[in-house]
Scaffold this motif. Structure first.
Motif, PDB file in Angstrom:
ATOM      1  N   ASN A 115       0.820  -1.221   0.000  1.00 49.98           N
ATOM      2  CA  ASN A 115       0.000   0.000   0.000  1.00 49.98           C
ATOM      3  C   ASN A 115       0.852   1.268   0.000  1.00 49.98           C
ATOM      4  N   GLY A 129      -1.963 -11.536   3.592  1.00 54.04           N
ATOM      5  CA  GLY A 129      -3.059 -10.724   3.061  1.00 54.04           C
ATOM      6  C   GLY A 129      -3.114 -10.757   1.545  1.00 54.04           C
ATOM      7  N   ALA A 130      -1.962 -10.732   0.907  1.00 55.29           N
ATOM      8  CA  ALA A 130      -1.919 -10.778  -0.557  1.00 55.29           C
ATOM      9  C   ALA A 130      -2.495 -12.096  -1.071  1.00 55.29           C
ATOM     10  N   LYS A 160      -4.537 -14.111   0.574  1.00 52.75           N
ATOM     11  CA  LYS A 160      -5.967 -14.167   0.896  1.00 52.75           C
ATOM     12  C   LYS A 160      -6.784 -13.398  -0.134  1.00 52.75           C
ATOM     13  N   SER A 161      -6.282 -12.243  -0.554  1.00 55.17           N
ATOM     14  CA  SER A 161      -7.020 -11.462  -1.546  1.00 55.17           C
ATOM     15  C   SER A 161      -7.067 -12.185  -2.885  1.00 55.17           C
ATOM     16  N   THR A 204      -9.753 -15.025  -2.329  1.00 56.46           N
ATOM     17  CA  THR A 204     -11.088 -14.639  -1.889  1.00 56.46           C
ATOM     18  C   THR A 204     -12.010 -14.477  -3.088  1.00 56.46           C
ATOM     19  N   THR A 216     -14.435 -12.726  -5.106  1.00 59.75           N
ATOM     20  CA  THR A 216     -14.856 -11.335  -5.230  1.00 59.75           C
ATOM     21  C   THR A 216     -16.158 -11.199  -6.000  1.00 59.75           C
TER      22      THR A 216
END
Length: 70
Positions: free
Chosen positions: A17, A33-34, A36-37, A40, A42
């Protein structure tokens, strides 16, 4: 002597970020986090993989891997 020039893979810093992160705990959270995104749902279109056979690991091995990642 053959391993004297062996290099390990280490992440020293990473841009998350628009800011550089250097702390181990923050790097770990950023990488988790990367992924997981990426994994995930969407709601956007994704390729259909129904009918494809994949190898999988059993629950015990999955639990060991999760515990190792802490």
């Amino acid at each position: 002597m053959s391993k004297s020039h062996r290099r390990g893979n280490h992440i020293i810093k990473m841009k998350i970020n628009e800011s550089w992160v250097k702390e181990d705990a923050d790097l770990k959270l950023g990488i988790v986090g990367a992924f997981k995104s990426l994994l995930t749902d969407t709601g956007e279109w994704r390729a259909n993989i129904d009918g494809l056979a994949f190898q999988s690991i059993n629950e015990d091995d999955a639990s060991k891997m999760e515990n190792a990642l802490g």
